[in-house]
Design a protein around this motif. Structure first.
Motif, PDB file in Angstrom:
ATOM      1  N   THR A   1       1.208 -18.672   8.453  1.00 15.47           N
ATOM      2  CA  THR A   1       0.071 -17.920   8.986  1.00 15.47           C
ATOM      3  C   THR A   1       0.406 -17.465  10.391  1.00 15.47           C
ATOM      4  OG1 THR A   1      -0.981 -19.909   9.849  1.00 15.47           O
ATOM      5  CG2 THR A   1      -1.673 -19.184   7.672  1.00 15.47           C
ATOM      6  N   GLY A   2      -0.197 -16.367  10.784  1.00 17.47           N
ATOM      7  CA  GLY A   2       0.004 -15.874  12.136  1.00 17.47           C
ATOM      8  C   GLY A   2      -0.158 -14.378  12.216  1.00 17.47           C
ATOM      9  N   GLU A   3       0.272 -13.837  13.340  1.00 14.84           N
ATOM     10  CA  GLU A   3       0.256 -12.391  13.532  1.00 14.84           C
ATOM     11  C   GLU A   3       1.112 -11.742  12.436  1.00 14.84           C
ATOM     12  OE1 GLU A   3      -1.097 -10.553  16.152  1.00 14.84           O
ATOM     13  OE2 GLU A   3      -1.974 -12.280  17.148  1.00 14.84           O
ATOM     14  N   PRO A   4       0.763 -10.542  11.990  1.00  8.94           N
ATOM     15  CA  PRO A   4       1.561  -9.875  10.955  1.00  8.94           C
ATOM     16  C   PRO A   4       3.043  -9.742  11.310  1.00  8.94           C
ATOM     17  CG  PRO A   4      -0.525  -8.755  11.215  1.00  8.94           C
ATOM     18  CD  PRO A   4      -0.455  -9.796  12.307  1.00  8.94           C
ATOM     19  N   ASP A   5       3.354  -9.526  12.585  1.00  5.55           N
ATOM     20  CA  ASP A   5       4.759  -9.422  13.010  1.00  5.55           C
ATOM     21  C   ASP A   5       5.502 -10.739  12.798  1.00  5.55           C
ATOM     22  OD1 ASP A   5       4.363  -6.797  13.731  1.00  5.55           O
ATOM     23  OD2 ASP A   5       4.187  -7.206  15.881  1.00  5.55           O
ATOM     24  N   LYS A   6       4.812 -11.853  13.026  1.00  8.55           N
ATOM     25  CA  LYS A   6       5.409 -13.174  12.808  1.00  8.55           C
ATOM     26  C   LYS A   6       5.716 -13.369  11.323  1.00  8.55           C
ATOM     27  CE  LYS A   6       4.236 -18.086  12.852  1.00  8.55           C
ATOM     28  NZ  LYS A   6       3.198 -19.086  13.127  1.00  8.55           N
ATOM     29  N   VAL A   7       4.767 -12.993  10.465  1.00  2.74           N
ATOM     30  CA  VAL A   7       4.959 -13.120   9.021  1.00  2.74           C
ATOM     31  C   VAL A   7       6.142 -12.258   8.579  1.00  2.74           C
ATOM     32  CG1 VAL A   7       3.908 -12.730   6.750  1.00  2.74           C
ATOM     33  CG2 VAL A   7       2.543 -13.712   8.613  1.00  2.74           C
ATOM     34  N   ASP A   8       6.219 -11.026   9.099  1.00  5.88           N
ATOM     35  CA  ASP A   8       7.335 -10.133   8.761  1.00  5.88           C
ATOM     36  C   ASP A   8       8.678 -10.719   9.202  1.00  5.88           C
ATOM     37  OD1 ASP A   8       5.576  -8.251   7.673  1.00  5.88           O
ATOM     38  OD2 ASP A   8       5.507  -7.048   9.509  1.00  5.88           O
ATOM     39  N   ALA A   9       8.720 -11.267  10.422  1.00  3.41           N
ATOM     40  CA  ALA A   9       9.963 -11.847  10.946  1.00  3.41           C
ATOM     41  C   ALA A   9      10.398 -13.042  10.102  1.00  3.41           C
ATOM     42  CB  ALA A   9       9.769 -12.273  12.402  1.00  3.41           C
ATOM     43  N   PHE A  10       9.438 -13.867   9.701  1.00  2.00           N
ATOM     44  CA  PHE A  10       9.728 -15.032   8.866  1.00  2.00           C
ATOM     45  C   PHE A  10      10.318 -14.600   7.525  1.00  2.00           C
ATOM     46  CE2 PHE A  10       8.143 -18.429   5.927  1.00  2.00           C
ATOM     47  CZ  PHE A  10       8.925 -19.464   6.427  1.00  2.00           C
ATOM     48  N   MET A  11       9.719 -13.589   6.922  1.00  2.00           N
ATOM     49  CA  MET A  11      10.213 -13.099   5.629  1.00  2.00           C
ATOM     50  C   MET A  11      11.621 -12.524   5.759  1.00  2.00           C
ATOM     51  SD  MET A  11       6.708 -11.640   3.830  1.00  2.00           S
ATOM     52  CE  MET A  11       7.368 -10.043   3.836  1.00  2.00           C
ATOM     53  N   GLU A  12      11.904 -11.847   6.850  1.00  2.00           N
ATOM     54  CA  GLU A  12      13.245 -11.292   7.072  1.00  2.00           C
ATOM     55  C   GLU A  12      14.300 -12.401   7.118  1.00  2.00           C
ATOM     56  OE1 GLU A  12      14.828  -8.229   7.279  1.00  2.00           O
ATOM     57  OE2 GLU A  12      12.928  -7.605   6.391  1.00  2.00           O
ATOM     58  N   LEU A  13      13.963 -13.520   7.758  1.00  2.00           N
ATOM     59  CA  LEU A  13      14.907 -14.627   7.852  1.00  2.00           C
ATOM     60  C   LEU A  13      15.122 -15.316   6.493  1.00  2.00           C
ATOM     61  CD1 LEU A  13      13.879 -16.213  11.260  1.00  2.00           C
ATOM     62  CD2 LEU A  13      15.978 -14.943  10.745  1.00  2.00           C
ATOM     63  N   LEU A  14      14.111 -15.265   5.628  1.00  2.00           N
ATOM     64  CA  LEU A  14      14.236 -15.901   4.314  1.00  2.00           C
ATOM     65  C   LEU A  14      14.916 -15.003   3.277  1.00  2.00           C
ATOM     66  CD1 LEU A  14      10.816 -17.753   3.956  1.00  2.00           C
ATOM     67  CD2 LEU A  14      13.049 -18.754   4.473  1.00  2.00           C
ATOM     68  N   LYS A  15      14.969 -13.702   3.520  1.00  2.00           N
ATOM     69  CA  LYS A  15      15.544 -12.762   2.543  1.00  2.00           C
ATOM     70  C   LYS A  15      16.946 -13.142   2.055  1.00  2.00           C
ATOM     71  CE  LYS A  15      13.138  -8.410   3.136  1.00  2.00           C
ATOM     72  NZ  LYS A  15      13.208  -7.057   3.695  1.00  2.00           N
ATOM     73  N   PRO A  16      17.849 -13.546   2.934  1.00  2.00           N
ATOM     74  CA  PRO A  16      19.202 -13.871   2.457  1.00  2.00           C
ATOM     75  C   PRO A  16      19.242 -15.017   1.440  1.00  2.00           C
ATOM     76  CG  PRO A  16      19.193 -13.642   4.853  1.00  2.00           C
ATOM     77  CD  PRO A  16      17.771 -13.591   4.395  1.00  2.00           C
ATOM     78  N   TYR A  17      18.214 -15.861   1.426  1.00  2.00           N
ATOM     79  CA  TYR A  17      18.192 -17.000   0.497  1.00  2.00           C
ATOM     80  C   TYR A  17      17.652 -16.608  -0.878  1.00  2.00           C
ATOM     81  CZ  TYR A  17      19.158 -19.497   4.733  1.00  2.00           C
ATOM     82  OH  TYR A  17      19.741 -19.915   5.898  1.00  2.00           O
ATOM     83  N   GLY A  18      16.999 -15.455  -0.935  1.00  2.00           N
ATOM     84  CA  GLY A  18      16.470 -14.973  -2.209  1.00  2.00           C
ATOM     85  C   GLY A  18      14.990 -15.226  -2.359  1.00  2.00           C
ATOM     86  N   ILE A  19      14.185 -14.267  -1.935  1.00  2.00           N
ATOM     87  CA  ILE A  19      12.734 -14.372  -2.096  1.00  2.00           C
ATOM     88  C   ILE A  19      12.398 -14.007  -3.535  1.00  2.00           C
ATOM     89  CG2 ILE A  19      10.498 -13.416  -1.408  1.00  2.00           C
ATOM     90  CD1 ILE A  19      11.623 -13.123   1.430  1.00  2.00           C
ATOM     91  N   LYS A  20      11.727 -14.922  -4.222  1.00  2.00           N
ATOM     92  CA  LYS A  20      11.366 -14.722  -5.629  1.00  2.00           C
ATOM     93  C   LYS A  20      10.001 -14.046  -5.778  1.00  2.00           C
ATOM     94  CE  LYS A  20      13.875 -16.935  -8.371  1.00  2.00           C
ATOM     95  NZ  LYS A  20      14.812 -16.299  -9.253  1.00  2.00           N
ATOM     96  N   ASP A  21       9.072 -14.362  -4.868  1.00  2.00           N
ATOM     97  CA  ASP A  21       7.725 -13.819  -4.967  1.00  2.00           C
ATOM     98  C   ASP A  21       7.034 -13.933  -3.613  1.00  2.00           C
ATOM     99  OD1 ASP A  21       5.537 -12.640  -6.151  1.00  2.00           O
ATOM    100  OD2 ASP A  21       4.966 -14.384  -7.349  1.00  2.00           O
ATOM    101  N   ILE A  22       6.119 -12.991  -3.348  1.00  2.04           N
ATOM    102  CA  ILE A  22       5.358 -12.983  -2.100  1.00  2.04           C
ATOM    103  C   ILE A  22       3.915 -12.640  -2.430  1.00  2.04           C
ATOM    104  CG2 ILE A  22       4.997 -11.857   0.130  1.00  2.04           C
ATOM    105  CD1 ILE A  22       7.964 -11.085   0.084  1.00  2.04           C
ATOM    106  N   SER A  23       2.993 -13.328  -1.772  1.00  2.00           N
ATOM    107  CA  SER A  23       1.581 -12.985  -1.854  1.00  2.00           C
ATOM    108  C   SER A  23       1.028 -13.037  -0.433  1.00  2.00           C
ATOM    109  CB  SER A  23       0.834 -13.967  -2.758  1.00  2.00           C
ATOM    110  OG  SER A  23      -0.514 -13.601  -2.853  1.00  2.00           O
ATOM    111  N   ARG A  24       0.531 -11.887   0.049  1.00  2.76           N
ATOM    112  CA  ARG A  24      -0.020 -11.806   1.408  1.00  2.76           C
ATOM    113  C   ARG A  24      -1.515 -11.511   1.338  1.00  2.76           C
ATOM    114  NH1 ARG A  24       4.461  -8.720   5.122  1.00  2.76           N
ATOM    115  NH2 ARG A  24       3.039  -9.368   6.780  1.00  2.76           N
ATOM    116  N   THR A  25      -2.261 -12.107   2.250  1.00  2.46           N
ATOM    117  CA  THR A  25      -3.712 -11.946   2.233  1.00  2.46           C
ATOM    118  C   THR A  25      -4.174 -10.639   2.844  1.00  2.46           C
ATOM    119  OG1 THR A  25      -3.953 -13.023   4.379  1.00  2.46           O
ATOM    120  CG2 THR A  25      -4.168 -14.408   2.400  1.00  2.46           C
ATOM    121  N   GLY A  26      -3.424 -10.085   3.739  1.00  4.97           N
ATOM    122  CA  GLY A  26      -3.915  -8.975   4.543  1.00  4.97           C
ATOM    123  C   GLY A  26      -4.399  -9.536   5.865  1.00  4.97           C
TER     124      GLY A  26
END
Length: 172
Positions: free
Chosen positions: A126-151
């Protein structure tokens, strides 16, 4: 520029449909929308993130929203001091040998592992949208299988910044 618009409405059937229909009819896009009841169960609050460059179009949108049935209040809070938050659930490929590496990414973001399988973990952040985006970018190399965002949801801070006059040493 992304604008943050809050709309307070009567909590009646069809209100969300009418409001999003107005966006579609006027060809305005919605990047994010959250809706939920307030402390009064008869009233709901909607938060929209709207990409909008033209101030005249934004003013037109706000006026049209205010005219809608069941709309109590419309505010563009973008330029105010606000707090924004978003929740994301992210399922990441994470076999046991990689867990410590993935956990080293999770910890600084104050994310939480909420489910664990044989080769996947589900993380909540949880956090600012930019924080969520940055977190997802760091996880991408490991293989993101699914994402659900609240808005995004937002509040205006109690204490607003006051503009202070800047003195230049050249003016002295």
């Amino acid at each position: 520029m992304k604008r943050v618009v809050t709309v307070t409405v009567n909590n009646n059937p069809g209100v969300l449909n009418r409001i999003t229909g107005l966006f579609a009819k006027r060809q305005f896009n919605i990047d994010s929308i959250t809706v939920g009841p307030t402390s009064n169960p008869a009233i709901s609050k909607m938060t929209f993130i709207v990409p909008m460059e033209d101030p005249a179009k934004m003013e037109q949108l706000l006026k049209q929203l205010q005219k809608q049935i069941d709309v109590l209040k419309v505010s563009d809070i973008t330029d105010k001091s606000i707090v924004t938050r978003e929740l994301a659930l992210i399922k990441v490929q994470c076999p046991p040998p990689m867990r410590s590496e993935v956990y080293s990414i999770i910890e600084p973001f104050r994310a939480t592992v909420i489910d664990m399988g044989k080769n996947n973990i589900t993380v909540q952040v949880t956090g600012e949208p930019d924080k969520v985006d940055a977190f997802m970018e760091l996880l991408k190399p490991y293989g993101i299988k699914d994402i659900s965002r609240t808005g995004v949801t937002a509040f205006v801070r109690e204490h607003q910044k006051t503009e202070t006059q800047q003195l230049s040493i050249l003016q002295l």
